[in-house]
Design an enzyme around this catalytic site. Structure first.
Site, short mmCIF file in Angstrom:
data_model
loop_
_atom_site.label_atom_id
_atom_site.label_comp_id
_atom_site.label_asym_id
_atom_site.label_seq_id
_atom_site.Cartn_x
_atom_site.Cartn_y
_atom_site.Cartn_z
N CYS A 157 59.18 40.49 44.12
CA CYS A 157 58.72 40.91 42.80
C CYS A 157 59.60 42.04 42.26
O CYS A 157 60.73 41.82 41.87
CB CYS A 157 57.24 41.29 42.86
SG CYS A 157 56.45 41.35 41.23
N HIS A 160 55.24 36.42 45.02
CA HIS A 160 54.75 37.12 46.22
C HIS A 160 54.53 36.11 47.35
O HIS A 160 53.39 35.66 47.57
CB HIS A 160 53.46 37.87 45.91
CG HIS A 160 53.64 39.07 45.05
ND1 HIS A 160 53.88 40.33 45.56
CD2 HIS A 160 53.62 39.21 43.70
CE1 HIS A 160 54.01 41.20 44.57
NE2 HIS A 160 53.85 40.54 43.43
N GLU A 205 54.30 36.58 50.42
CA GLU A 205 53.45 37.11 51.49
C GLU A 205 52.01 36.63 51.40
O GLU A 205 51.31 36.54 52.41
CB GLU A 205 53.47 38.64 51.49
CG GLU A 205 52.85 39.33 50.29
CD GLU A 205 53.82 39.59 49.14
OE1 GLU A 205 53.56 40.51 48.34
OE2 GLU A 205 54.83 38.87 49.04
#
EC number: 6.3.4.2
Length: 555
Positions: free
Chosen positions: A381, A507, A509
């Site tokens: 990001c 993102h 993750e």
């Protein structure tokens, strides 16, 4: 109709209710049951999207774009189930809904009160999850601690909930603490007794007690707790401090948690299949050589601000038979001391997301160092946006280049505001949020890591790569390896000729799972492993070049 389990906590905050709820979800799923978990948060914010990471920690984004509590990340990772905005409820969102109904006249001129209107709204939210999730069991975690004023409407609502369903359709679990007093040399049950007494005064009799402790709980203590708290002896479940959150489901299974819950809910205790989870924990406890990964962030004083990033790194290390040696590096400290002293010896660098100008120059310096020293790098990001700024300033000669977010008068806004954000005034819930498709360019590192042509990733941003600089970017040796399907939004970039230099606007993750690490994190750790010494002589050389002052925590 699904069954319902409510998880409350007592004595102290941060006692582990979220991990208990997630672990129970994992155990139920291992027996073939569909599970959905939701969180009731007692704060007045509508959602945590505008809250400081230092106060709240990470904001976890769901597929449908809800900004939620970090516990939803635990729920998704443990159950491997995508949740939605229905699974996150705050006091603020409840009051907002009730007040909107009152303004519309939905209450026919009645006096709107906490009971019944607020509690009814809470109950409806819980039922809505059951109706829309296809779950056999809905687990609800109530945030806060029993005794807090803020939690009272939620506790009253779950007390009333028993009247909505049958006796065998509901179970109450209370997570509590048995503190060890060194001077007396024993665990104390009195805090647990008082916590249960407080819960009973509200009208809730817990069916099971999860007793947190740093040492074994003997049968005499279990009998004492059972007698004073009015629960079956078998329903007093010890929960000793664990070496990893991923070992908690196995520990609770061994103590009989799932069996007791299934008995309360009158559900069949199917054969449990936790083989893959057991393999995961075994690999976690028996890792290979360690890799040093630096997370260069602006919120490193509170590690929970990057919780999903850390878990994604851990998943990738487990998959690659590596041990994670995590180093927190404050971006502002790099601005003061320089990259070389703080980053020398690192095997990989991650620059995660964030907002605002503080620490950005430190992030950019870390990215420059990773590029020049050929150290594996992953930007997320804001990390991608900083990588673009670093390119513009140091390789394209645009010395004043920056993001429009940081300087609206810059002559070179290589990162600019998304067109649809131009007229947005409110901060909460207005970013580009949730899952969007990303088309990968063939024969790029990104496409090879994913093994797909189109992937779906979760986003949370207002700013994007400025396409006015796209050609110059490509001519400088960079590749745009992922875009939105229409080619307009730059989603993934990489640097040609570098061992591993990639950054994404999304993102990743949030999609990493234990046993199923995200491809970008898996690739990063594999690249980091390629830097590890191959012989005793190389190991000695690597030790000598490491900074003697390197610290695992540079807040």
């Amino acid at each position: 109709m699904p069954k319902f389990v409510f998880v409350t906590g007592g004595v102290v905050s941060s006692i582990g209710k979220g991990i208990v709820a997630a672990s129970l979800g994992r155990l139920l799923k291992s027996r073939g049951y569909n599970v959905s978990i939701l969180k009731l948060d007692p704060y007045l914010n509508v959602d945590p999207g505008t809250m400081s990471p230092f106060q709240h920690g990470e904001v976890f984004v769901t597929e449908d774009g809800a900004e939620t509590d970090l516990d939803l990340g635990h729920y998704e990772r443990f159950t491997d189930t995508a949740l939605s905005r229905l699974n996150s409820v705050t006091t603020g969102s409840i009051y907002q809904s009730v007040i909107n109904k009152e303004r519309r006249g939905d209450y026919d001129g009645g006096t709107v009160q906490v009971i019944p209107h607020i509690t009814q709204e809470i109950r409806e939210r819980i039922h809505r999850v059951g109706a829309n999730s296809n779950a056999d069991v809905v687990i609800t975690e109530i945030g806060g601690t029993v005794g807090d004023i803020e939690s009272l409407p939620f506790l009253e609502a779950i007390r009333e909930f028993k009247g909505d369903v049958g006796k065998k359709d509901i179970a109450y679990i209370h997570v509590t603490l048995l503190p060890f007093i060194g001077t007396s040399g024993e665990l104390k049950t009195k805090p647990t007794q008082h916590s249960v007494k407080e819960l009973r005064s509200i009208g809730i009799q817990p069916d099971l007690l999860i007793c947190r402790s740093d040492r074994p709980i003997n049968d005499n203590l279990k009998n004492k707790i059972s007698g004073f708290c009015g629960v079956n002896n078998e329903a007093v479940i010890p929960a000793l401090d664990a070496d990893s959150i991923y070992s908690v489901p196995l520990a609770l299974k061994a103590e009989g948690l799932c069996k007791e819950v299934l008995e309360f809910l009158d559900l069949t205790d199917h054969e449990c299949n936790l083989e893959k989870w057991q393999e995961l924990v075994h690999k976690l406890r028996n890792p290979g050589p360690s890799v040093k990964v630096a997370v260069v962030g602006k919120y490193v004083q509170l590690n929970d601000a990057y919780l999903s990033v850390v878990e994604a790194l851990r998943h990738a290390c487990i998959e690659n038979d590596a041990s994670l040696d995590l180093h927190w590096i404050c971006a502002e400290k790099i601005e003061e001391e320089g990259s070389n002293d703080l980053l020398t010896g690192m095997d990989a660098i991650v620059v995660p997301g964030g907002f605002g100008s503080r620490g950005v120059d430190g992030k950019i310096a870390a990215i420059q160092w990773a590029r020049e020293q050929r150290v594996p790098f992953l930007g997320l990001c804001l990390g991608m946006q900083c990588a673009v700024i670093e390119w513009a300033r140091n390789l394209a000669g645009l010395k004043e280049a920056t993001s429009f977010e940081l300087d609206q008068s810059t002559p070179h806004p290589v990162i600019h505001l998304l067109p649809e954000q131009q007229d947005v005034v409110d901060l909460g819930g207005t970013m580009r949020l949730g899952v969007y498709p990303c088309r990968l360019q063939a024969e790029t590192m990104g496409q090879k890591l994913y093994g797909e042509q189109v992937v779906y990733e979760r986003h949370r941003h207002r700013y994007e790569f400025n396409n006015a600089y796209r050609n110059l970017f490509i001519e400088s040796g960079y590749t745009i390896s992922g875009t939105s399907p229409d080619g307009r939004l730059v989603e993934l970039i990489e640097l040609k000729g570098h061992p591993f230099f990639t950054a994404c606007q999304y993102h990743p993750e949030f999609l990493s799972r234990p046993g199923k690490p995200h491809p970008l994190f898996k690739g990063l750790i594999a690249a980091a492993q390629s830097r590890l010494p191959r012989s005793p002589q190389e190991a000695l050389k690597q030790t000598q070049i490491n900074s003697p002052n390197q610290s695992k925590n540079n807040p």
